[in-house]
Write a protein that holds these residues in place. Structure first.
Motif, short mmCIF file in Angstrom:
data_model
loop_
_atom_site.label_atom_id
_atom_site.label_comp_id
_atom_site.label_asym_id
_atom_site.label_seq_id
_atom_site.Cartn_x
_atom_site.Cartn_y
_atom_site.Cartn_z
N THR A 1 0.90 -1.07 0.04
CA THR A 1 0.13 0.08 0.16
C THR A 1 0.96 1.07 -0.02
OG1 THR A 1 -1.58 -1.06 1.00
CG2 THR A 1 -1.84 1.25 1.16
N TRP A 2 1.74 1.19 0.78
CA TRP A 2 2.66 2.44 0.83
C TRP A 2 3.69 2.59 -0.35
CZ3 TRP A 2 2.10 6.26 3.45
CH2 TRP A 2 1.53 6.42 4.69
N ILE A 3 3.96 1.42 -0.95
CA ILE A 3 4.68 1.37 -2.27
C ILE A 3 3.75 2.05 -3.41
CG2 ILE A 3 5.92 0.11 -4.01
CD1 ILE A 3 6.85 -1.51 -2.01
N PHE A 4 2.51 1.64 -3.49
CA PHE A 4 1.57 2.10 -4.45
C PHE A 4 1.18 3.61 -4.44
CE2 PHE A 4 -2.87 2.85 -5.61
CZ PHE A 4 -2.79 2.73 -6.94
N THR A 5 1.28 4.09 -2.74
CA THR A 5 1.12 5.52 -2.71
C THR A 5 2.05 6.34 -2.99
OG1 THR A 5 -0.44 4.73 -0.53
CG2 THR A 5 0.59 7.11 -0.75
N PHE A 6 3.29 5.98 -2.95
CA PHE A 6 4.47 6.64 -3.27
C PHE A 6 4.59 6.65 -4.68
CE2 PHE A 6 5.70 6.32 1.44
CZ PHE A 6 5.81 7.79 1.39
N VAL A 7 4.07 5.57 -5.51
CA VAL A 7 4.21 5.67 -6.92
C VAL A 7 3.38 6.52 -7.59
CG1 VAL A 7 3.71 4.21 -8.81
CG2 VAL A 7 5.27 3.25 -7.33
N ILE A 8 2.19 6.70 -6.68
CA ILE A 8 1.13 7.67 -7.45
C ILE A 8 1.73 9.10 -7.11
CG2 ILE A 8 -1.11 8.55 -6.96
CD1 ILE A 8 -1.10 6.06 -8.61
N LEU A 9 2.21 9.30 -6.05
CA LEU A 9 2.67 10.57 -5.45
C LEU A 9 3.72 10.88 -6.60
CD1 LEU A 9 2.95 10.86 -1.80
CD2 LEU A 9 1.22 11.82 -3.24
N VAL A 10 4.55 10.01 -7.09
CA VAL A 10 5.61 10.70 -7.93
C VAL A 10 5.08 10.80 -9.38
CG1 VAL A 10 7.69 9.65 -8.98
CG2 VAL A 10 7.73 9.43 -6.61
N ALA A 11 4.15 9.91 -9.88
CA ALA A 11 3.60 10.02 -11.28
C ALA A 11 2.96 11.20 -11.34
CB ALA A 11 2.92 8.84 -11.06
N PHE A 12 2.12 11.72 -10.26
CA PHE A 12 1.60 12.96 -10.67
C PHE A 12 2.20 14.17 -10.00
CE2 PHE A 12 -1.97 9.75 -10.96
CZ PHE A 12 -2.52 10.23 -12.28
N ALA A 13 3.56 13.95 -9.63
CA ALA A 13 4.36 15.24 -9.36
C ALA A 13 4.41 16.30 -10.40
CB ALA A 13 5.60 14.92 -8.73
N VAL A 14 4.54 15.62 -11.54
CA VAL A 14 4.73 16.51 -12.92
C VAL A 14 3.27 16.59 -13.25
CG1 VAL A 14 5.66 16.94 -14.95
CG2 VAL A 14 7.00 16.15 -13.19
N PRO A 15 2.58 18.10 -13.61
CA PRO A 15 1.44 17.87 -13.90
C PRO A 15 1.36 17.64 -15.81
CG PRO A 15 2.01 20.06 -13.38
CD PRO A 15 3.00 19.17 -13.00
N TRP A 16 1.72 16.75 -16.13
CA TRP A 16 1.73 16.62 -17.62
C TRP A 16 0.52 16.88 -18.23
CZ3 TRP A 16 -1.85 12.87 -18.97
CH2 TRP A 16 -2.01 12.05 -18.04
N PHE A 17 -0.73 16.51 -17.70
CA PHE A 17 -1.72 16.93 -18.17
C PHE A 17 -2.43 18.33 -18.31
CE2 PHE A 17 -2.10 15.61 -13.84
CZ PHE A 17 -2.66 16.59 -13.20
N LEU A 18 -1.48 19.14 -17.82
CA LEU A 18 -1.77 20.49 -17.55
C LEU A 18 -0.74 21.36 -18.65
CD1 LEU A 18 -2.24 21.46 -13.86
CD2 LEU A 18 -4.10 21.17 -15.54
N TRP A 19 0.00 20.80 -19.54
CA TRP A 19 0.95 21.18 -20.27
C TRP A 19 0.37 21.92 -21.51
CZ3 TRP A 19 4.95 16.82 -21.26
CH2 TRP A 19 5.78 16.78 -20.06
N GLY A 20 0.51 23.16 -21.87
CA GLY A 20 -0.15 24.07 -22.79
C GLY A 20 -1.22 24.66 -22.33
N THR A 21 -1.65 24.41 -20.88
CA THR A 21 -2.75 25.34 -20.36
C THR A 21 -2.28 26.68 -20.10
OG1 THR A 21 -3.88 23.42 -19.58
CG2 THR A 21 -4.51 25.34 -18.59
N GLY A 22 -3.07 27.95 -20.41
CA GLY A 22 -2.69 29.12 -19.99
C GLY A 22 -3.39 29.50 -19.27
N THR A 23 -4.30 28.70 -18.33
CA THR A 23 -5.26 29.25 -17.51
C THR A 23 -4.50 29.95 -16.31
OG1 THR A 23 -6.64 27.54 -17.96
CG2 THR A 23 -7.25 28.74 -15.87
N VAL A 24 -5.10 31.25 -15.81
CA VAL A 24 -4.57 31.77 -14.58
C VAL A 24 -5.71 31.94 -13.56
CG1 VAL A 24 -3.54 33.85 -13.84
CG2 VAL A 24 -2.99 33.03 -16.18
N ILE A 25 -5.31 31.67 -12.45
CA ILE A 25 -6.29 31.76 -11.20
C ILE A 25 -5.45 32.41 -10.09
CG2 ILE A 25 -7.37 30.36 -9.47
CD1 ILE A 25 -7.47 28.04 -11.22
N ALA A 26 -6.32 33.51 -9.70
CA ALA A 26 -5.49 34.34 -8.52
C ALA A 26 -4.26 34.91 -9.13
CB ALA A 26 -5.51 33.69 -7.25
#
Length: 79
Positions: free
Chosen positions: A9-34
């Motif tokens: 469970t801890w291994i899986f948790t840390f794999v998920i944390l590392v996998a989503f550390a870089v927001p690749w799905f937000l690349w190219g998004t120019g949205t600005v909030i605050a």
């Protein structure tokens, strides 16, 4: 929960944390909030989440594989 399942469970948790550390799905998004880009908000939130998860890890599973007894208090006395 037995030890091997908890470890997985801890291994899986840390794999998920590392996998989503870089927001690749937000690349190219120019949205600005605050006044800040949305990818920066992602990092702020993600680092907060990682801090909470790491805190939980240190409280529940830090001694994994270190040969420490969590019930014994170390005060410099090595008997």
């Amino acid at each position: 929960m037995d030890r091997s399942r908890r470890d997985l469970t801890w291994i899986f948790t840390f794999v998920i944390l590392v996998a989503f550390a870089v927001p690749w799905f937000l690349w190219g998004t120019g949205t600005v909030i605050a006044g800040l880009p949305v990818w920066l908000w992602w990092h702020i939130g993600w680092l907060g989440l990682c801090s909470v998860v790491f805190y939980l890890f240190t409280r529940t599973a830090w001694n994994r594989g270190m040969g420490l007894d969590p019930g014994r208090q170390e005060n410099g006395d090595r008997r």
